[in-house]
Every structure is written in C-alpha cells, then in structure tokens.
Design a protein around this motif. Structure first.
Motif, PDB file in Angstrom:
ATOM      1  N   ILE A 275      45.607  52.056  27.649  1.00 27.58           N
ATOM      2  CA  ILE A 275      44.083  53.547  27.428  1.00 27.58           C
ATOM      3  C   ILE A 275      44.357  53.107  29.786  1.00 27.58           C
ATOM      4  O   ILE A 275      43.488  54.440  29.846  1.00 27.58           O
ATOM      5  N   ALA A 276      44.926  52.370  29.981  1.00 28.39           N
ATOM      6  CA  ALA A 276      44.153  51.889  30.822  1.00 28.39           C
ATOM      7  C   ALA A 276      44.549  52.650  32.367  1.00 28.39           C
ATOM      8  O   ALA A 276      44.531  52.637  33.438  1.00 28.39           O
ATOM      9  N   LEU A 277      46.079  54.041  31.944  1.00 27.54           N
ATOM     10  CA  LEU A 277      47.420  54.533  32.730  1.00 27.54           C
ATOM     11  C   LEU A 277      46.534  55.570  32.939  1.00 27.54           C
ATOM     12  O   LEU A 277      45.129  55.932  32.445  1.00 27.54           O
ATOM     13  N   GLN A 278      46.976  56.302  34.105  1.00 28.19           N
ATOM     14  CA  GLN A 278      45.679  57.529  34.985  1.00 28.19           C
ATOM     15  C   GLN A 278      45.968  58.250  32.960  1.00 28.19           C
ATOM     16  O   GLN A 278      46.767  58.609  32.699  1.00 28.19           O
ATOM     17  N   VAL A 279      44.999  59.064  33.923  1.00 27.89           N
ATOM     18  CA  VAL A 279      44.412  61.079  32.933  1.00 27.89           C
ATOM     19  C   VAL A 279      44.783  62.548  33.527  1.00 27.89           C
ATOM     20  O   VAL A 279      44.320  61.866  35.057  1.00 27.89           O
ATOM     21  N   LEU A 280      45.625  62.768  32.831  1.00 26.13           N
ATOM     22  CA  LEU A 280      45.821  64.451  32.971  1.00 26.13           C
ATOM     23  C   LEU A 280      45.405  65.479  32.366  1.00 26.13           C
ATOM     24  O   LEU A 280      45.045  64.854  31.914  1.00 26.13           O
ATOM     25  N   SER A 281      44.252  65.455  33.274  1.00 28.59           N
ATOM     26  CA  SER A 281      43.602  67.145  32.884  1.00 28.59           C
ATOM     27  C   SER A 281      44.446  67.868  32.458  1.00 28.59           C
ATOM     28  O   SER A 281      45.310  68.186  32.690  1.00 28.59           O
ATOM     29  N   LYS A 282      43.912  68.752  31.120  1.00 31.84           N
ATOM     30  CA  LYS A 282      44.194  70.784  31.694  1.00 31.84           C
ATOM     31  C   LYS A 282      44.443  70.800  32.705  1.00 31.84           C
ATOM     32  O   LYS A 282      45.653  72.034  32.022  1.00 31.84           O
ATOM     33  N   ASP A 283      43.547  71.005  33.710  1.00 34.16           N
ATOM     34  CA  ASP A 283      43.971  72.094  34.327  1.00 34.16           C
ATOM     35  C   ASP A 283      44.807  71.536  35.304  1.00 34.16           C
ATOM     36  O   ASP A 283      45.313  71.847  36.645  1.00 34.16           O
ATOM     37  N   GLY A 284      45.422  70.064  35.296  1.00 34.30           N
ATOM     38  CA  GLY A 284      46.621  69.649  36.024  1.00 34.30           C
ATOM     39  C   GLY A 284      46.020  68.219  37.258  1.00 34.30           C
ATOM     40  O   GLY A 284      46.802  67.545  37.878  1.00 34.30           O
ATOM     41  N   THR A 285      44.706  68.153  36.999  1.00 29.85           N
ATOM     42  CA  THR A 285      44.064  67.396  38.084  1.00 29.85           C
ATOM     43  C   THR A 285      44.759  65.669  37.335  1.00 29.85           C
ATOM     44  O   THR A 285      43.973  65.893  36.108  1.00 29.85           O
ATOM     45  N   ILE A 286      44.735  64.914  38.136  1.00 26.74           N
ATOM     46  CA  ILE A 286      45.157  63.307  37.534  1.00 26.74           C
ATOM     47  C   ILE A 286      43.823  61.970  38.051  1.00 26.74           C
ATOM     48  O   ILE A 286      43.638  62.314  39.731  1.00 26.74           O
ATOM     49  N   ALA A 287      43.314  61.627  37.273  1.00 28.17           N
ATOM     50  CA  ALA A 287      42.355  60.927  37.197  1.00 28.17           C
ATOM     51  C   ALA A 287      42.967  59.656  37.302  1.00 28.17           C
ATOM     52  O   ALA A 287      43.288  59.150  35.888  1.00 28.17           O
ATOM     53  N   ASP A 288      42.289  58.506  37.760  1.00 25.84           N
ATOM     54  CA  ASP A 288      42.023  56.758  37.259  1.00 25.84           C
ATOM     55  C   ASP A 288      41.655  57.347  35.983  1.00 25.84           C
ATOM     56  O   ASP A 288      39.918  57.797  35.819  1.00 25.84           O
TER      57      ASP A 288
ATOM     58  N   GLY B 192      56.281  55.197  31.573  1.00 22.72           N
ATOM     59  CA  GLY B 192      57.994  55.235  32.227  1.00 22.72           C
ATOM     60  C   GLY B 192      57.879  56.778  32.087  1.00 22.72           C
ATOM     61  O   GLY B 192      59.188  57.420  32.497  1.00 22.72           O
ATOM     62  N   LYS B 193      56.864  57.728  31.539  1.00 24.87           N
ATOM     63  CA  LYS B 193      57.297  58.806  31.716  1.00 24.87           C
ATOM     64  C   LYS B 193      56.629  59.621  33.173  1.00 24.87           C
ATOM     65  O   LYS B 193      55.261  58.599  33.197  1.00 24.87           O
ATOM     66  N   ASP B 194      56.749  60.336  33.998  1.00 27.46           N
ATOM     67  CA  ASP B 194      56.631  60.520  35.478  1.00 27.46           C
ATOM     68  C   ASP B 194      54.904  61.996  35.593  1.00 27.46           C
ATOM     69  O   ASP B 194      55.646  62.844  34.583  1.00 27.46           O
ATOM     70  N   ILE B 195      53.848  61.483  35.189  1.00 33.29           N
ATOM     71  CA  ILE B 195      52.747  62.193  35.537  1.00 33.29           C
ATOM     72  C   ILE B 195      52.759  63.416  35.789  1.00 33.29           C
ATOM     73  O   ILE B 195      51.838  64.476  35.521  1.00 33.29           O
ATOM     74  N   GLN B 196      53.395  63.367  37.326  1.00 34.86           N
ATOM     75  CA  GLN B 196      53.291  63.893  38.008  1.00 34.86           C
ATOM     76  C   GLN B 196      54.196  65.099  37.737  1.00 34.86           C
ATOM     77  O   GLN B 196      53.430  66.900  37.797  1.00 34.86           O
ATOM     78  N   GLU B 197      55.029  65.487  37.278  1.00 35.14           N
ATOM     79  CA  GLU B 197      55.869  66.565  36.214  1.00 35.14           C
ATOM     80  C   GLU B 197      55.213  66.670  35.484  1.00 35.14           C
ATOM     81  O   GLU B 197      55.483  67.892  35.534  1.00 35.14           O
ATOM     82  N   ALA B 198      54.687  65.606  34.316  1.00 29.23           N
ATOM     83  CA  ALA B 198      53.755  66.652  33.619  1.00 29.23           C
ATOM     84  C   ALA B 198      52.902  67.389  33.887  1.00 29.23           C
ATOM     85  O   ALA B 198      52.829  68.618  33.322  1.00 29.23           O
ATOM     86  N   ALA B 199      51.429  67.186  35.000  1.00 33.69           N
ATOM     87  CA  ALA B 199      50.895  67.969  35.373  1.00 33.69           C
ATOM     88  C   ALA B 199      52.146  69.275  36.243  1.00 33.69           C
ATOM     89  O   ALA B 199      51.305  70.286  35.777  1.00 33.69           O
ATOM     90  N   ALA B 200      53.050  69.225  36.512  1.00 34.91           N
ATOM     91  CA  ALA B 200      53.244  70.565  36.936  1.00 34.91           C
ATOM     92  C   ALA B 200      53.837  71.586  35.464  1.00 34.91           C
ATOM     93  O   ALA B 200      54.025  72.853  35.645  1.00 34.91           O
ATOM     94  N   GLY B 201      53.866  70.504  34.638  1.00 34.41           N
ATOM     95  CA  GLY B 201      54.639  71.526  33.725  1.00 34.41           C
ATOM     96  C   GLY B 201      53.394  72.409  32.347  1.00 34.41           C
ATOM     97  O   GLY B 201      53.983  72.631  31.698  1.00 34.41           O
ATOM     98  N   LEU B 202      51.997  71.904  33.249  1.00 29.10           N
ATOM     99  CA  LEU B 202      51.035  71.825  32.048  1.00 29.10           C
ATOM    100  C   LEU B 202      51.022  73.360  31.871  1.00 29.10           C
ATOM    101  O   LEU B 202      50.302  74.302  31.443  1.00 29.10           O
TER     102      LEU B 202
END
Length: 161
Positions: A4-17, A129-139
C-alpha cells in the motif's frame, strides 16, 4: 500483505504519497495513519491518526459488520483482474452509508479505473510496474455514462443534458 506504500491516484487525477502504515501481526501499533486487517479491528480505538481497514475477498461487507462511522478509509483488495468482488464490496459499502474514502489496491491499472470510479471508489493504488501518470491521464476517457451508478445518480440521458 499488499504494497500500500505506492503512490495514490485520486479520482480527480491528483497523485499523492501514501500516509498509511501497515502493522505486522506481532508488532507495536505505529503513530499516525494506520490500516488494519479485519483481524486487527480490536486495535481501532488505539490509532492516533486516520483509521483504515483492509478488506480482502474473504471479508465481504455483506456478511460482516464493520464500524463504518469510525473509519476514514477502506482499502479493498483486488486479488486479480478476473475477480470483480471488490466492485460489489464498494457499492455495498456506499449503500450501507460509508462516506469515507474507498481505495482500490491490488491488480489495479488504467483500463479499470472508470469502472472503479463508477462503483464508488475515490482513490487507487496502481499496480507496481504500471505507469501512474498514464493512468491519471486516462481517468477522464469516459465523460458521459449511459447507466447511473454510485458515482453518477442519473445518467446524461435521464437528466436531458
């Protein structure tokens, strides 16, 4: 235990620790935000920060009663892509009145985020192993849902929009 220590992606697209800590079965309760397993719920009152609960596929909220009003975040584990119980758990917890954060963890990646949002999830821990930035862009790939859901009370065709 899942990472669970990986970064967190919120449904609004923000990324946080991540701020939550996991306690091992025989260790001391850490200070700050803590996520407990269902077997550790007796420690809930001793947490000084935000209170989280990890629900696995064996901990269905349909047959277990959880202190929803005492929890800030519920982590729902997706053990595999082909296991959809987490979607049902999220919708059920929302119907039971849980107002806090629902966080999807486990086998989570860009292609499932729209469905997770529609089921009531607020945040996601993207699979290692998956790209969190790409995931955020696809929200926001899907803006006008056809069906209503826990995230959208009425679909566009029902509102006349």
């Amino acid at each position: 235990m899942l990472n669970i220590a990986l970064q967190v992606l919120s449904k609004d697209g923000t990324i946080a620790d991540n701020t939550y800590q996991v306690i091992a079965e025989d260790s001391v309760l850490p200070q700050g935000d803590v996520v407990l397993t269902t077997a550790q719920l007796d420690q809930l009152a001793n947490i000084s920060g935000k209170k989280g609960l990890l629900i696995t596929v064996d901990d269905s909220p349909e047959v277990n009663q959880y202190p929803l009003d005492q929890l800030d975040t519920i982590f729902i584990e997706f053990a595999g892509f082909n296991d959809g119980r987490g979607y049902s758990f999220a919708a059920l917890l929302r119907r039971q009145g849980f107002q806090g954060e629902l966080r999807a963890i486990g086998d989570i990646f860009k292609d499932v985020l729209n469905y997770l949002k529609r089921s009531g999830f607020d945040s996601f821990v993207i699979k290692e192993g998956k790209d969190i930035q790409e995931a955020a862009a696809g929200l926001n790939d899907f803006k006008n849902p056809y069906q209503a859901s826990t995230a959208v009370a009425q679909a566009s065709y029902q509102t006349g929009a």
